[in-house]
Write a protein that holds these residues in place. Sequence first.
Motif, PDB file in Angstrom:
ATOM      1  N   UNK A 152     -25.999   1.541  20.279  1.00 47.55           N
ATOM      2  CA  UNK A 152     -25.355   1.618  21.077  1.00 47.55           C
ATOM      3  C   UNK A 152     -25.634   2.184  22.384  1.00 47.55           C
ATOM      4  N   UNK A 153     -25.117   1.460  23.528  1.00 46.69           N
ATOM      5  CA  UNK A 153     -25.736   2.207  24.705  1.00 46.69           C
ATOM      6  C   UNK A 153     -24.862   1.461  25.697  1.00 46.69           C
ATOM      7  N   UNK A 154     -24.347   2.528  26.754  1.00 44.81           N
ATOM      8  CA  UNK A 154     -23.432   2.123  27.783  1.00 44.81           C
ATOM      9  C   UNK A 154     -23.973   2.630  28.967  1.00 44.81           C
ATOM     10  N   UNK A 155     -23.905   1.410  29.874  1.00 48.29           N
ATOM     11  CA  UNK A 155     -24.359   1.704  31.382  1.00 48.29           C
ATOM     12  C   UNK A 155     -23.304   1.468  32.270  1.00 48.29           C
ATOM     13  N   UNK A 156     -23.022   2.566  33.108  1.00 50.82           N
ATOM     14  CA  UNK A 156     -21.738   2.365  33.831  1.00 50.82           C
ATOM     15  C   UNK A 156     -22.256   2.668  35.553  1.00 50.82           C
TER      16      UNK A 156
END
Lengths: 227, 189
Positions: free
Chosen positions: B63-67
């Motif tokens: 799980x990873x989030x690039x914003x």
Amino acid sequence: MKRCFCLIICAVWLLFAACGNISSHLPKFSIEPSSDVFLECRQLFSNQSRQYVHSIEATFPGGAGGFLVGAAKVIPQSENIDCAIMTLEGLTVLEASFKSGANPVVHKSLPPFDKLPLINRMEDDLRLLLLAPQGNAVKAGTTEDGIHTCRYQDIYSNSVDLQVLDSGNWRIRKYDKTGKLIRNVDMKICRKHAGFGMTVPCRMDLAAYGRHGYQLSMELISMEVLP
Amino acid sequence: MLPSAHAETMEHIVREAESIRTIQAAFVQSKHIKILNKPLISKGMLYFKKPDFLRWEYTVPIRSILMVQGEKIQKFVWKKSENRFIRDASPHVESMRMVSEQMAMWLDGRFEENPAFDARLSNDRTISLTPRNEGFSSVISRIDLYLSRSSSQIERVMIIESRDSYTEIRFEDQKINVPLDDRLFSEIQ
């Protein structure tokens, strides 16, 4: 004031207790004539060829680090390892082959993975994590803490201790020729991968000590036994 | 650069993209490398809002989030042992700015304005992007963007690093111009 003094004593004691868990020098242990411990240690590394995918969290001094994905194909018979390191987004930053007794062959490398010392350290770490220790098994027995331990020594007099803990988890410790601890690996065994006919660590925490110390935390994403 | 018939199509693609304000889509990413028998499959969600808001979120296997919100870029990765997201502060995150700029350009239909890639449209509704910079071509040799038959939406992306190493991203369940809250691009949620 008295309470504060007690807290300081407790903190110092906890610090020593924590340090005590990792002896930084090659420990002595009683040798058991029985080969049971060696049999136990042999279970740690399978002879089957296999491939792994792990998530890797790397931490360097000063808090620098990052997250990567590592893929490795391991051929125990020839002691060859092919590996690839990727970003979570899928960009390959390193592709290399490590053949026993030969220089690493780098197929692709992007900074900072283009530095040979780093690639050599990576090969050493992969061999420590994924292959049975190099060299001869010199003794097996129980440490003062009651941990079953097998000791291996390579031609450069580096020692590797394999330990089977009461929890069923494993620990690997590597010492240099002076007996100084240079690597500690804690391996957590997961039952869900037991179907492969081999014991597979689902989490591996490697600590490298010394001037350029670092930590690697690896979680297993997938494992496949190769024909 | 493009034959006239294709230029019309390219213009059509750009015109259609101009009408897009937001995109929401699920994606499946398959990473192929020589040493793996099977590709490494990752899944996640994409959110894009004009002009430069992007959320690229992986849900499986890591799980990873690039914003991205204009100039601000941040990335968080799920740390299983701590059961929480932690900020990825590695220099690699800053290099993701280029990737996010590229994605914003593609989703915006600005293929030919791209300073990093030369864009060519082929008959089968594929836009091939080849790096203009020789150094960059040693990292990525080509990117192919496959457009859907019915519209100019990007259905599939192939990022080709070498003959044996490439990444395929398939977009599914695309929703165009649905309202997207700005917090999607600045908060983990």
